[in-house]
Design a protein around this motif. Structure first.
Motif, short mmCIF file in Angstrom:
data_model
loop_
_atom_site.label_atom_id
_atom_site.label_comp_id
_atom_site.label_asym_id
_atom_site.label_seq_id
_atom_site.Cartn_x
_atom_site.Cartn_y
_atom_site.Cartn_z
N ILE A 90 34.21 1.43 37.15
CA ILE A 90 34.15 2.86 37.43
C ILE A 90 33.57 3.03 38.83
N LEU A 91 33.97 4.08 39.52
CA LEU A 91 33.46 4.30 40.88
C LEU A 91 32.80 5.66 41.00
N VAL A 92 31.79 5.70 41.85
CA VAL A 92 31.07 6.93 42.17
C VAL A 92 30.97 7.01 43.68
N CYS A 93 31.36 8.14 44.26
CA CYS A 93 31.27 8.33 45.71
C CYS A 93 29.96 9.05 46.03
N LEU A 94 29.16 8.43 46.90
CA LEU A 94 27.84 8.94 47.23
C LEU A 94 27.76 9.32 48.70
N ASP A 95 27.27 10.51 48.96
CA ASP A 95 27.05 10.98 50.33
C ASP A 95 25.93 10.15 50.96
N ARG A 96 26.20 9.56 52.11
CA ARG A 96 25.18 8.73 52.75
C ARG A 96 24.01 9.55 53.27
N GLY A 97 24.18 10.87 53.34
CA GLY A 97 23.07 11.72 53.75
C GLY A 97 22.16 12.11 52.60
N SER A 98 22.52 11.74 51.38
CA SER A 98 21.72 12.08 50.20
C SER A 98 20.44 11.25 50.16
N ARG A 99 19.36 11.88 49.70
CA ARG A 99 18.09 11.16 49.58
C ARG A 99 18.13 10.10 48.49
N THR A 100 19.09 10.21 47.60
CA THR A 100 19.20 9.26 46.49
C THR A 100 20.16 8.12 46.83
N HIS A 101 20.87 8.23 47.93
CA HIS A 101 21.90 7.24 48.27
C HIS A 101 21.38 5.82 48.31
N ASP A 102 20.34 5.57 49.10
CA ASP A 102 19.86 4.21 49.29
C ASP A 102 19.35 3.60 47.99
N VAL A 103 18.66 4.40 47.20
CA VAL A 103 18.14 3.92 45.91
C VAL A 103 19.29 3.56 44.98
N MET A 104 20.29 4.44 44.93
CA MET A 104 21.40 4.25 43.99
C MET A 104 22.23 3.02 44.37
N THR A 105 22.50 2.83 45.64
CA THR A 105 23.34 1.69 46.06
C THR A 105 22.59 0.37 45.99
N ALA A 106 21.25 0.41 45.98
CA ALA A 106 20.46 -0.82 45.90
C ALA A 106 20.15 -1.24 44.47
N ALA A 107 20.29 -0.30 43.53
CA ALA A 107 19.95 -0.60 42.14
C ALA A 107 20.93 -1.60 41.53
N GLU A 108 20.41 -2.49 40.71
CA GLU A 108 21.28 -3.48 40.06
C GLU A 108 22.10 -2.85 38.94
N ALA A 109 21.64 -1.72 38.42
CA ALA A 109 22.36 -1.05 37.32
C ALA A 109 22.21 0.45 37.47
N PHE A 110 23.16 1.18 36.91
CA PHE A 110 23.09 2.64 36.90
C PHE A 110 23.86 3.15 35.69
N THR A 111 23.60 4.39 35.31
CA THR A 111 24.29 5.00 34.17
C THR A 111 24.99 6.27 34.61
#
Length: 207
Positions: A90-111
């Motif tokens: 599954i894919l999720v597109c994240l705005d690189r200007g979002s404050r959550t971007h870096d955390v989300m792309t670095a996490a080993e897992a997400f829901t």
């Protein structure tokens, strides 16, 4: 009168056809190859692109993860899509200007939480201030909650292992391999973003 006979009777004769062909310009006369290539080398204006995409109904989801300190983080996302069946991606597109971007792309897992019409307030909350998104939001416990926060009010939760990240323009495409699915047994999905507002999608009976 049948459709075939109607078309036959209304079709122009040879003389009329010749006249029409003479009147219609050849495609190469309208736009030469060099001009066609030049057109494709540019971009439409941003506001025109936004207006076009507003007509595309998109699913409303909440995506969550833990940061390095184990603190729950999350955001509302509508650019979400299935990508592959084998493996299940599954894919999720994240705005690189979002404050959550870096955390989300670095996490080993997400829901990814699929939301229903009853979850509008939840979607608004996770689109609001980052430090208030989990305030008074009940979380579910269970094996998958160890890997990423699980929102108890979501009808369907897909827990993913990070599979790949791809830079694309001003966004990052976060690809996850779906490792677990938690369903509450009630219809999931149905909350969509359309023409810059919430809309409710329901199955059409008879299909």
């Amino acid at each position: 009168m049948s459709a075939t006979s109607l078309l036959t009777e209304s079709a122009p004769g040879p003389a009329a056809t010749a006249t029409l062909e003479h009147q219609l310009p050849d495609a190469t006369d309208v736009l030469d190859p060099a001009a066609a290539r030049a057109m494709l080398s540019g971009n439409i204006p941003a506001d025109e692109f936004r207006a076009a995409m507003a007509s595309l109904a998109a699913p409303v989801t909440v995506v969550t993860c833990y940061d390095e300190a184990g603190i729950p983080r999350g955001l509302t996302a509508s650019a979400v899509s299935s990508l592959s069946l084998d493996p299940p991606l599954i894919l999720v597109c994240l705005d690189r200007g979002s404050r959550t971007h870096d955390v989300m792309t670095a996490a080993e897992a997400f829901t990814v939480h699929l939301l229903g019409p009853e979850n509008e307030d939840l979607a608004k909350k996770f689109a609001g201030p980052t430090d208030q998104r989990f305030a008074n939001v009940p979380l579910a416990s269970g094996p998958t909650s160890f890997h990423a926060p699980q929102l108890a009010d979501s009808a369907l939760r897909l827990t993913c292992a990070r599979y790949a990240t791809i830079e694309a323009g001003d966004h990052t495409i976060l690809v996850g391999r779906v490792a677990a699915s938690d369903c509450l047994g009630i219809p999931a999905g149905g909350l969509v973003w359309h023409h810059r507002g919430f809309a409710h999608a329901r199955p059409v009976r008879g299909f």
